[in-house]
Design an enzyme around this catalytic site. Structure first.
Site, PDB file in Angstrom:
ATOM      1  N   THR A  13     -21.751 113.159  94.470  1.00  0.00           N
ATOM      2  CA  THR A  13     -21.300 113.382  95.889  1.00  0.00           C
ATOM      3  C   THR A  13     -21.736 112.334  97.005  1.00  0.00           C
ATOM      4  O   THR A  13     -21.333 112.633  98.108  1.00  0.00           O
ATOM      5  CB  THR A  13     -21.966 114.679  96.234  1.00  0.00           C
ATOM      6  OG1 THR A  13     -23.531 114.596  96.286  1.00  0.00           O
ATOM      7  CG2 THR A  13     -21.657 115.975  95.324  1.00  0.00           C
ATOM      8  N   LEU A  64     -32.033 117.107  88.935  1.00  0.00           N
ATOM      9  CA  LEU A  64     -32.657 115.788  88.378  1.00  0.00           C
ATOM     10  C   LEU A  64     -34.111 116.138  88.204  1.00  0.00           C
ATOM     11  O   LEU A  64     -34.905 115.237  87.736  1.00  0.00           O
ATOM     12  CB  LEU A  64     -32.406 114.823  89.505  1.00  0.00           C
ATOM     13  CG  LEU A  64     -31.047 113.930  89.329  1.00  0.00           C
ATOM     14  CD1 LEU A  64     -31.349 112.887  90.559  1.00  0.00           C
ATOM     15  CD2 LEU A  64     -30.841 113.274  88.001  1.00  0.00           C
ATOM     16  N   SER A 130     -32.543  98.712  93.781  1.00  0.00           N
ATOM     17  CA  SER A 130     -32.534  98.480  95.315  1.00  0.00           C
ATOM     18  C   SER A 130     -33.020  97.221  95.636  1.00  0.00           C
ATOM     19  O   SER A 130     -34.298  96.892  95.179  1.00  0.00           O
ATOM     20  CB  SER A 130     -32.864  99.860  96.127  1.00  0.00           C
ATOM     21  OG  SER A 130     -33.032  99.177  97.290  1.00  0.00           O
ATOM     22  N   GLU A 132     -34.613  97.059  98.308  1.00  0.00           N
ATOM     23  CA  GLU A 132     -35.918  97.401  98.791  1.00  0.00           C
ATOM     24  C   GLU A 132     -37.192  96.943  97.738  1.00  0.00           C
ATOM     25  O   GLU A 132     -38.148  97.301  98.449  1.00  0.00           O
ATOM     26  CB  GLU A 132     -35.746  99.035  99.059  1.00  0.00           C
ATOM     27  CG  GLU A 132     -35.285  99.348 100.647  1.00  0.00           C
ATOM     28  CD  GLU A 132     -36.174  99.064 101.224  1.00  0.00           C
ATOM     29  OE1 GLU A 132     -37.221  99.585 101.697  1.00  0.00           O
ATOM     30  OE2 GLU A 132     -35.492  98.647 102.506  1.00  0.00           O
ATOM     31  N   TYR A 154     -40.141 104.899  98.425  1.00  0.00           N
ATOM     32  CA  TYR A 154     -38.886 104.911  98.097  1.00  0.00           C
ATOM     33  C   TYR A 154     -38.606 103.653  97.031  1.00  0.00           C
ATOM     34  O   TYR A 154     -38.175 103.435  96.098  1.00  0.00           O
ATOM     35  CB  TYR A 154     -37.675 104.663  99.239  1.00  0.00           C
ATOM     36  CG  TYR A 154     -36.476 104.292  98.695  1.00  0.00           C
ATOM     37  CD1 TYR A 154     -35.382 104.997  98.215  1.00  0.00           C
ATOM     38  CD2 TYR A 154     -35.662 102.892  98.851  1.00  0.00           C
ATOM     39  CE1 TYR A 154     -34.097 104.690  97.581  1.00  0.00           C
ATOM     40  CE2 TYR A 154     -34.402 102.538  98.383  1.00  0.00           C
ATOM     41  CZ  TYR A 154     -33.848 103.542  97.855  1.00  0.00           C
ATOM     42  OH  TYR A 154     -32.340 102.927  97.248  1.00  0.00           O
TER      43      TYR A 154
HETATM   44  P1  NAP Z   1     -26.156 108.746  99.149  1.00  0.00           P
HETATM   45  O1  NAP Z   1     -25.101 108.440  99.574  1.00  0.00           O
HETATM   46  O2  NAP Z   1     -27.397 109.154  99.806  1.00  0.00           O
HETATM   47  O3  NAP Z   1     -26.164 109.744  97.847  1.00  0.00           O
HETATM   48  C1  NAP Z   1     -27.245 109.970  97.122  1.00  0.00           C
HETATM   49  C2  NAP Z   1     -26.893 111.056  95.926  1.00  0.00           C
HETATM   50  O4  NAP Z   1     -28.074 111.418  95.247  1.00  0.00           O
HETATM   51  C3  NAP Z   1     -26.160 112.168  96.623  1.00  0.00           C
HETATM   52  O5  NAP Z   1     -25.168 112.496  95.496  1.00  0.00           O
HETATM   53  C4  NAP Z   1     -27.289 113.435  96.503  1.00  0.00           C
HETATM   54  O6  NAP Z   1     -26.826 114.668  96.184  1.00  0.00           O
HETATM   55  C5  NAP Z   1     -27.868 112.888  95.172  1.00  0.00           C
HETATM   56  N1  NAP Z   1     -29.288 113.445  95.384  1.00  0.00           N
HETATM   57  C6  NAP Z   1     -30.456 113.156  96.387  1.00  0.00           C
HETATM   58  N2  NAP Z   1     -31.631 113.816  96.208  1.00  0.00           N
HETATM   59  C7  NAP Z   1     -31.230 114.693  94.931  1.00  0.00           C
HETATM   60  C8  NAP Z   1     -32.051 115.447  94.148  1.00  0.00           C
HETATM   61  N3  NAP Z   1     -33.284 115.766  94.451  1.00  0.00           N
HETATM   62  N4  NAP Z   1     -31.628 115.888  92.968  1.00  0.00           N
HETATM   63  C9  NAP Z   1     -30.171 115.634  92.699  1.00  0.00           C
HETATM   64  N5  NAP Z   1     -29.482 114.760  93.289  1.00  0.00           N
HETATM   65  C10 NAP Z   1     -30.113 114.146  94.588  1.00  0.00           C
HETATM   66  O7  NAP Z   1     -26.626 107.283  98.473  1.00  0.00           O
HETATM   67  P2  NAP Z   1     -25.766 105.751  97.836  1.00  0.00           P
HETATM   68  O8  NAP Z   1     -25.416 105.162  99.106  1.00  0.00           O
HETATM   69  O9  NAP Z   1     -24.297 106.657  97.420  1.00  0.00           O
HETATM   70  O10 NAP Z   1     -26.541 105.219  96.978  1.00  0.00           O
HETATM   71  C11 NAP Z   1     -26.330 105.412  95.523  1.00  0.00           C
HETATM   72  C12 NAP Z   1     -27.760 105.083  94.696  1.00  0.00           C
HETATM   73  O11 NAP Z   1     -27.924 103.657  95.066  1.00  0.00           O
HETATM   74  C13 NAP Z   1     -28.874 105.770  95.240  1.00  0.00           C
HETATM   75  O12 NAP Z   1     -29.814 105.888  94.058  1.00  0.00           O
HETATM   76  C14 NAP Z   1     -29.465 104.712  96.156  1.00  0.00           C
HETATM   77  O13 NAP Z   1     -30.911 104.834  96.264  1.00  0.00           O
HETATM   78  C15 NAP Z   1     -29.057 103.449  95.683  1.00  0.00           C
HETATM   79  N6  NAP Z   1     -28.901 102.177  96.389  1.00  0.00           N
HETATM   80  C16 NAP Z   1     -28.022 102.414  97.588  1.00  0.00           C
HETATM   81  C17 NAP Z   1     -27.695 101.346  98.308  1.00  0.00           C
HETATM   82  C18 NAP Z   1     -26.930 101.347  99.527  1.00  0.00           C
HETATM   83  O14 NAP Z   1     -27.100 100.295 100.388  1.00  0.00           O
HETATM   84  N7  NAP Z   1     -26.071 102.506  99.558  1.00  0.00           N
HETATM   85  C19 NAP Z   1     -28.553 100.246  98.123  1.00  0.00           C
HETATM   86  C20 NAP Z   1     -29.240  99.998  96.834  1.00  0.00           C
HETATM   87  C21 NAP Z   1     -29.279 101.222  96.078  1.00  0.00           C
HETATM   88  P3  NAP Z   1     -26.561 115.799  97.448  1.00  0.00           P
HETATM   89  O15 NAP Z   1     -24.977 115.521  97.914  1.00  0.00           O
HETATM   90  O16 NAP Z   1     -26.742 116.984  96.567  1.00  0.00           O
HETATM   91  O17 NAP Z   1     -27.618 115.525  98.342  1.00  0.00           O
HETATM   92  O1  G4F Z   2     -29.816 101.532 107.245  1.00  0.00           O
HETATM   93  P1  G4F Z   2     -31.296 101.747 106.903  1.00  0.00           P
HETATM   94  O2  G4F Z   2     -31.477 103.120 107.059  1.00  0.00           O
HETATM   95  O3  G4F Z   2     -31.142 101.248 105.411  1.00  0.00           O
HETATM   96  P2  G4F Z   2     -32.425 100.635 104.518  1.00  0.00           P
HETATM   97  O4  G4F Z   2     -33.807 101.123 105.097  1.00  0.00           O
HETATM   98  O5  G4F Z   2     -32.296  99.075 104.543  1.00  0.00           O
HETATM   99  O6  G4F Z   2     -32.138 101.381 103.135  1.00  0.00           O
HETATM  100  C1  G4F Z   2     -30.872 101.215 102.513  1.00  0.00           C
HETATM  101  O7  G4F Z   2     -30.387 100.024 101.846  1.00  0.00           O
HETATM  102  C2  G4F Z   2     -31.595 100.080 100.676  1.00  0.00           C
HETATM  103  C3  G4F Z   2     -31.016  98.767 100.115  1.00  0.00           C
HETATM  104  O8  G4F Z   2     -31.651  97.537 100.596  1.00  0.00           O
HETATM  105  C4  G4F Z   2     -31.287 101.223  99.836  1.00  0.00           C
HETATM  106  F1  G4F Z   2     -31.949 101.077  98.589  1.00  0.00           F
HETATM  107  C5  G4F Z   2     -31.531 102.530 100.387  1.00  0.00           C
HETATM  108  O9  G4F Z   2     -31.165 103.556  99.715  1.00  0.00           O
HETATM  109  C6  G4F Z   2     -30.767 102.688 101.657  1.00  0.00           C
HETATM  110  O10 G4F Z   2     -29.428 102.890 101.428  1.00  0.00           O
HETATM  111  O11 G4F Z   2     -32.019 100.772 107.736  1.00  0.00           O
HETATM  112  C7  G4F Z   2     -31.905  99.382 107.957  1.00  0.00           C
HETATM  113  C8  G4F Z   2     -32.741  98.841 109.054  1.00  0.00           C
HETATM  114  C9  G4F Z   2     -34.141  99.150 108.808  1.00  0.00           C
HETATM  115  O12 G4F Z   2     -34.861  97.732 109.072  1.00  0.00           O
HETATM  116  C10 G4F Z   2     -34.653 100.186 109.912  1.00  0.00           C
HETATM  117  O13 G4F Z   2     -35.800  99.877 110.254  1.00  0.00           O
HETATM  118  O14 G4F Z   2     -32.343  99.431 110.234  1.00  0.00           O
HETATM  119  C11 G4F Z   2     -33.533  99.566 110.957  1.00  0.00           C
HETATM  120  N1  G4F Z   2     -33.232 100.623 112.050  1.00  0.00           N
HETATM  121  C12 G4F Z   2     -33.270 100.380 113.400  1.00  0.00           C
HETATM  122  N2  G4F Z   2     -33.157 101.481 113.782  1.00  0.00           N
HETATM  123  C13 G4F Z   2     -32.563 101.829 111.982  1.00  0.00           C
HETATM  124  C14 G4F Z   2     -32.822 102.522 112.852  1.00  0.00           C
HETATM  125  N3  G4F Z   2     -32.780 102.585 110.662  1.00  0.00           N
HETATM  126  C15 G4F Z   2     -32.385 103.950 110.604  1.00  0.00           C
HETATM  127  N4  G4F Z   2     -31.929 104.261 109.576  1.00  0.00           N
HETATM  128  N5  G4F Z   2     -32.263 104.405 112.081  1.00  0.00           N
HETATM  129  C16 G4F Z   2     -32.586 103.574 113.236  1.00  0.00           C
HETATM  130  O15 G4F Z   2     -32.346 104.196 114.417  1.00  0.00           O
END
Ligand code: NAP
Ligand code: G4F
Length: 325
Positions: A13, A64, A130, A132, A154
Site C-alpha cells: 500500500t 508483520l 536505506s 539512513e 529507524y
Molecule cells: P511508505 O510509503 O511509508 O510505505 C510503508 C509500507 O509499510 C505501507 O504499505 C505500510 O502499510 C507498511 N507498514 C508500515 N507499518 C507497518 C506495520 N506495522 N505492519 C505492516 N505493514 C506496515 O514507504 P515507501 O517509501 O514505499 O518505502 C518502502 C520501504 O523502503 C520501506 O521499508 C522504507 O523504510 C524503505 N525505504 C524507503 C525510502 C524512500 O525514500 N522512500 C528510502 C530507503 C528505504 P499501511 O498502508 O498499512 O500503513
Molecule cells: O523527508 P524526510 O522525512 O526523509 P528522511 O528522514 O531522509 O527519510 C526518508 O529517506 C530515507 C532514505 O534516506 C528512508 F529510509 C526513510 O524511510 C524516508 O523515506 O526528511 C528529509 C530531511 C531531514 O533531514 C529532515 O530533518 O528533511 C528535513 N526536514 C526539514 N523540515 C524535514 C522537515 N523533514 C520532514 N519530514 N518534515 C519537515 O518539516
C-alpha cells in the site's frame, strides 16, 4: 510460454509497493500483497495508491508482527520472489516510538527470512535497506563498503535488517539481498515526508488554502530520485545470478531549501514569503548529508536514474496543484 512468476510484496500500500506492483504486472507476474487488517477496513484512505490495481493483484491480510500469519501466506502462495518493503518508514516518528519501529522493522524482517528458510527456501528475498544506515556519513559519497553510523531507531532497524539478510544468505544459502536505497519521491509520496509536505503546501498556498509552510532543518541535504526508477533496481537485483547488495541513488545532492525554492518557483511564488521555522521539527540526532555512489549498480545491473531533480520537483508540484484544486 514460460512459467508465470509469483511475487509477494509487503508494504504494497506504500509508495514503492504501488510502483513495484505496476512494474511486475507489466512483466506478467502474478502479484500478491500483504496488507494489515486496519488498512483493509479503511479502503478509501489506506489503499489509494493501489486502487487502480485491486482487480489485478491479490491482497492477503497479515501482520508483520505475527510470524504465524507470515508463514501461512508464504505456504499458501509459495512466491518466487518476496519484496519486503513494509516498515515504519518515517524517521522522525522513530524518535517518538522507538519500540514499535524496532519491533516492526527488525522482527518483521526476521519472521520473513525465517519463514523462507523453513518453508520456501527457493524464494528470492529483497530487503528494503536505506541510506539512513549511513547516518553520520563516514565518506562524502556512500557505497556498499562505507561504514554504517545510524542516527535513529529507524536507521538502526535497517542496519539490523541488512545484517539479518546477509546472515541468512551466508548461513542458509538463501537468495537474499539488500537494496540500500537513497531518498526517492513521487506524487505518491506520503504527506509526512519533507518533499511531499513542500509540494502539497505549495499547492495549497497557490489555491489560497494555506498561509505558511513550517519546516525544521532546511540545510539538510539529500540525494533525491524518482521512486519509479528505484523499484526497477529492486527487480533487477533479484534477476541476477548471485545475491548481492546494491546502493541505489542519483549521486546528486540538494538541500531541503533548494527543493522548497524550486517548488515555490514552479508555482510562480517566492519561497522567502512563505517559509517559517518550527524548532519542534528538528530531530534529536540529524542526518545532515547523504549522497550515493551507485557505480556498482550501474556496472552490474546496468541501472541508472532517469529522472533529474528539477523534473522530480516539478512533477510533484504540478500534480499537487491539480490534486488540491
Ligand atoms: P511508505 O510509503 O511509508 O510505505 C510503508 C509500507 O509499510 C505501507 O504499505 C505500510 O502499510 C507498511 N507498514 C508500515 N507499518 C507497518 C506495520 N506495522 N505492519 C505492516 N505493514 C506496515 O514507504 P515507501 O517509501 O514505499 O518505502 C518502502 C520501504 O523502503 C520501506 O521499508 C522504507 O523504510 C524503505 N525505504 C524507503 C525510502 C524512500 O525514500 N522512500 C528510502 C530507503 C528505504 P499501511 O498502508 O498499512 O500503513
Ligand atoms: O523527508 P524526510 O522525512 O526523509 P528522511 O528522514 O531522509 O527519510 C526518508 O529517506 C530515507 C532514505 O534516506 C528512508 F529510509 C526513510 O524511510 C524516508 O523515506 O526528511 C528529509 C530531511 C531531514 O533531514 C529532515 O530533518 O528533511 C528535513 N526536514 C526539514 N523540515 C524535514 C522537515 N523533514 C520532514 N519530514 N518534515 C519537515 O518539516
Amino acid at each position: 510460454m514460460g512459467k508465470i512468476k509469483k511475487a509477494l510484496i509487503t508494504g504494497i500500500t506504500g509508495q514503492d509497493g504501488s510502483y513495484l506492483s505496476e512494474l511486475l504486472l507489466k512483466k506478467n507476474y502474478k502479484v500478491y500483497g500483504i496488507v494489515r487488517r486496519v488498512a483493509l477496513e479503511d479502503e478509501t484512505h489506506r489503499l489509494w495508491r493501489i486502487k487502480h490495481l485491486l482487480n489485478k493483484i491479490e491482497i492477503k491480510s497479515a501482520s508483520l508482527e505475527s510470524y504465524a500469519s507470515i508463514v501461512k501466506i508464504i505456504q499458501q502462495v509459495r512466491p518466487d520472489e518476496i519484496y519486503h518493503l513494509g516498515a515504519q518508514s518515517f524517521v522522525a516518528y522513530s524518535f517518538e516510538d522507538e519500540f514499535s519501529t524496532l519491533n516492526t522493522n527488525i522482527n518483521g524482517t526476521h519472521y520473513i527470512l525465517s519463514a523462507i528458510k523453513d518453508f520456501s527456501p527457493k524464494t528470492k528475498f529483497y530487503f528494503a535497506g536505506s541510506s539512513e544506515m549511513f547516518g553520520k556519513v563516514q565518506k562524502s559519497r556512500q557505497d556498499e563498503n562505507t561504514r554504517f553510523y545510524p542516527r535513529s531507531a529507524y536507521g538502526i532497524s535497517k542496519v539490523a535488517g541488512f545484517e539479518l539478510t546477509r546472515n541468512y544468505r551466508e548461513a542458509y544459502n538463501i537468495f537474499a539481498c539488500t537494496g540500500i536505497l537513497f531518498n526517492h519521491e513521487s506524487p505518491r509520496r506520503g504527506f509526512e515526508f519533507v518533499t511531499r509536505k513542500i509540494s502539497s503546501s505549495v499547492a495549497k498556498i497557490k489555491h489560497g488554502k494555506q498561509n505558511y509552510l513550517y519546516l525544521g532543518n532546511i540545510n539538510a541535504k539529500r540525494d533525491w530520485g524518482h521512486a519509479r526508477d528505484y523499484v526497477k533496481a529492486m527487480w533487477l537485483m533479484l534477476q541476477q545470478k548471485k545475491p548481492l547488495d546494491f546502493v541505489i541513488g542519483t549521486g546528486k545532492m540538494h538541500s531541503v531549501k533548494d527543493f522548497a525554492k524550486l517548488a515555490f518557483s514552479t508555482a510562480g511564488l517566492n519561497y522567502k514569503k512563505y517559509i517559517r521555522f518550527n524548532k519542534k521539527l528538528l530531530r534529536p540526532a540529524e542526518v545532515e548529508t547523504l549522497r550515493a555512489n551507485y557505480n556498482k549498480a550501474n556496472k552490474l545491473l546496468k541501472w541508472k536514474p532517469t529522472v533529474k531533480f528539477n523534473q522530480l520537483v516539478k512533477e510533484m508540484v504540478l500534480e499537487d496543484i491539480k490534486f488540491f484544486k
